[in-house]
Design an enzyme around this catalytic site. Sequence first.
Site, mmCIF file in Angstrom:
data_model
loop_
_atom_site.group_PDB
_atom_site.id
_atom_site.type_symbol
_atom_site.label_atom_id
_atom_site.label_comp_id
_atom_site.label_asym_id
_atom_site.label_seq_id
_atom_site.Cartn_x
_atom_site.Cartn_y
_atom_site.Cartn_z
ATOM 1 N N LYS A 76 5.119 22.930 -36.943
ATOM 2 C CA LYS A 76 5.598 21.586 -36.607
ATOM 3 C C LYS A 76 4.545 20.570 -36.996
ATOM 4 O O LYS A 76 3.353 20.781 -36.773
ATOM 5 C CB LYS A 76 5.831 21.547 -35.079
ATOM 6 C CG LYS A 76 6.356 20.249 -34.552
ATOM 7 C CD LYS A 76 7.863 20.243 -34.485
ATOM 8 C CE LYS A 76 8.444 18.856 -34.258
ATOM 9 N NZ LYS A 76 8.442 18.031 -35.489
ATOM 10 N N LYS A 100 -3.004 21.204 -31.370
ATOM 11 C CA LYS A 100 -2.310 20.247 -30.499
ATOM 12 C C LYS A 100 -1.122 20.896 -29.788
ATOM 13 O O LYS A 100 -0.933 20.731 -28.587
ATOM 14 C CB LYS A 100 -1.822 19.090 -31.392
ATOM 15 C CG LYS A 100 -1.430 17.844 -30.670
ATOM 16 C CD LYS A 100 -0.866 16.809 -31.646
ATOM 17 C CE LYS A 100 -1.862 16.375 -32.690
ATOM 18 N NZ LYS A 100 -1.333 15.285 -33.549
ATOM 19 N N LYS A 112 1.767 20.193 -41.654
ATOM 20 C CA LYS A 112 1.707 18.772 -41.997
ATOM 21 C C LYS A 112 2.178 18.606 -43.427
ATOM 22 O O LYS A 112 2.123 19.531 -44.231
ATOM 23 C CB LYS A 112 0.264 18.258 -41.886
ATOM 24 C CG LYS A 112 0.175 16.762 -41.666
ATOM 25 C CD LYS A 112 0.514 16.422 -40.232
ATOM 26 C CE LYS A 112 0.226 15.010 -39.859
ATOM 27 N NZ LYS A 112 0.121 14.868 -38.399
ATOM 28 N N THR A 196 3.864 8.848 -28.546
ATOM 29 C CA THR A 196 2.443 9.114 -28.822
ATOM 30 C C THR A 196 1.580 8.209 -27.944
ATOM 31 O O THR A 196 0.648 8.664 -27.268
ATOM 32 C CB THR A 196 2.143 8.901 -30.318
ATOM 33 O OG1 THR A 196 3.055 9.710 -31.069
ATOM 34 C CG2 THR A 196 0.727 9.287 -30.674
ATOM 35 N N ASN A 227 3.072 1.986 -34.620
ATOM 36 C CA ASN A 227 3.872 2.507 -33.512
ATOM 37 C C ASN A 227 3.013 2.879 -32.294
ATOM 38 O O ASN A 227 3.204 2.361 -31.188
ATOM 39 C CB ASN A 227 4.675 3.711 -34.068
ATOM 40 C CG ASN A 227 5.367 4.508 -32.986
ATOM 41 O OD1 ASN A 227 5.304 4.184 -31.803
ATOM 42 N ND2 ASN A 227 6.041 5.565 -33.374
ATOM 43 N N SER A 364 8.826 15.374 -29.545
ATOM 44 C CA SER A 364 9.504 16.005 -30.684
ATOM 45 C C SER A 364 10.095 17.349 -30.260
ATOM 46 O O SER A 364 11.197 17.717 -30.651
ATOM 47 C CB SER A 364 8.524 16.260 -31.834
ATOM 48 O OG SER A 364 8.414 15.124 -32.649
#
Length: 438
Positions: A76, A100, A112, A196, A227, A364
């Site tokens: 992810k 993470k 990523k 986030t 954001n 997510s």
Amino acid sequence: MASIKQPQPPDSIFADAIKRLDNAAKHVDLDHEVVERLKHPKAVIQVSIPVRMDDGSLKVFSGYRVRHDNSRGPTKGGIRYHPDVSLDEVKALALWMTCKCAVVGVPFGGAKGGIVVNPKELSPMELERLSRGFIGLIADFIGPDKDIPAPDVYTNAMIMGWMMNEYSKIRREHCPAVITGKPLSLGGSLGREGATGRGAYYCIKELEKRRDWKPEQVRVAVQGFGNAGQSIAALLHRDGYRIVAISDSRGGVYRSDGFDVPSLIKIKNETRYLKAVYCECSVCEAVKAEIITNEQLLELDVDLLIPAALENQITAQNVSQIKARVIVEVANGPVTSEADAILSQQETLVVPDILANAGGVTVSYFEWVQNRQGYYWSVEKVHERLHKIMSREFNTIFKIMQQKQIDMRTAAYAHAMTRLGSAVAAHGTQSFFSNHNR
Ligand code: GLU
């Protein structure tokens, strides 16, 4: 202000990321195979994306997708559009995603992606063709049970929607769970957009209790007004924190009595220049205040510094100038490993990226669950579940830090590696196989 030394990035961000693994491994009882595995990404794909430009010409862009480790589940992580994207950077970002996801305990590994492009130079249609072209090339590499992309720097919900649609066309079925951070009308989750910043905010609320902070006395500088920067600034401002400095890619503003964050966000968003789908207005032009550079913002005498832009902002070159007592890393990798050691000597508390910005991937995960269930949660439910995870993991890591007398980043890596280690060991390590072969 005094002249500012430009922060210098390390030669390899990936090599720098590995240093953190080695450092944390000293503090956990781990089979050496776990660390060895994490030093190598599982799979890397590099693609060339031909895009027909609006003037009829053809341009070819480079893109990457790295799946770092899948021992805890499908991989992810976001896709970034930036002119400085490189394979080395994407590998480091993928490794951080592995750690993470382990930190917050969501059942994913890390990945990523990135495209080398300045998206602000593309028209909306060129951007759509680029995004769809990228998915066409990596479609066999991703999937709801394989690898699930999401937004990152300079990508947003609309781009995620195009990507999901392209993937669904290729598969000839509706596949909302292949990507997260989608528009709400295409299966996105309530609360994902600000997740986030909100995750970092929950970490700060735990610190507030532990340090007995009075919000109106806490001076905050936020580097980055995208954001994540906007949402953390707004939440802290709502609670009475003094947001004295804010910057974006074009520069920053400073006002000692603090900014009214909601009106700053309104001005920035209202005056945006609608080229592609990006906000182009700079905060520098939006308010009357002292103009500062991004480098100066980092060196301000504040209580709380929140880097929420890109990596390598605090390095060996400028670390001795950092005056903030607490740094909360909303960006990925804003502090280099060399700077880490000095911050720790200076007794600056760094709430590390793999914890502080994990709210995004946590929501997510909620989005992926909702897509697979076909049942959608209220925003209150999303916030409540995010809050529970962030405070639980913050406090667990804080305790590890105190018990082992290590810095908070090393504690977060140690925590992640313990979870990763049990997943790796469950498949068998050398000690298991050697004993059974005799
Ligand atoms: N790009 C974000 C990050 O760095 C979100 C990743 C995700 O939601 O998968 O954490």
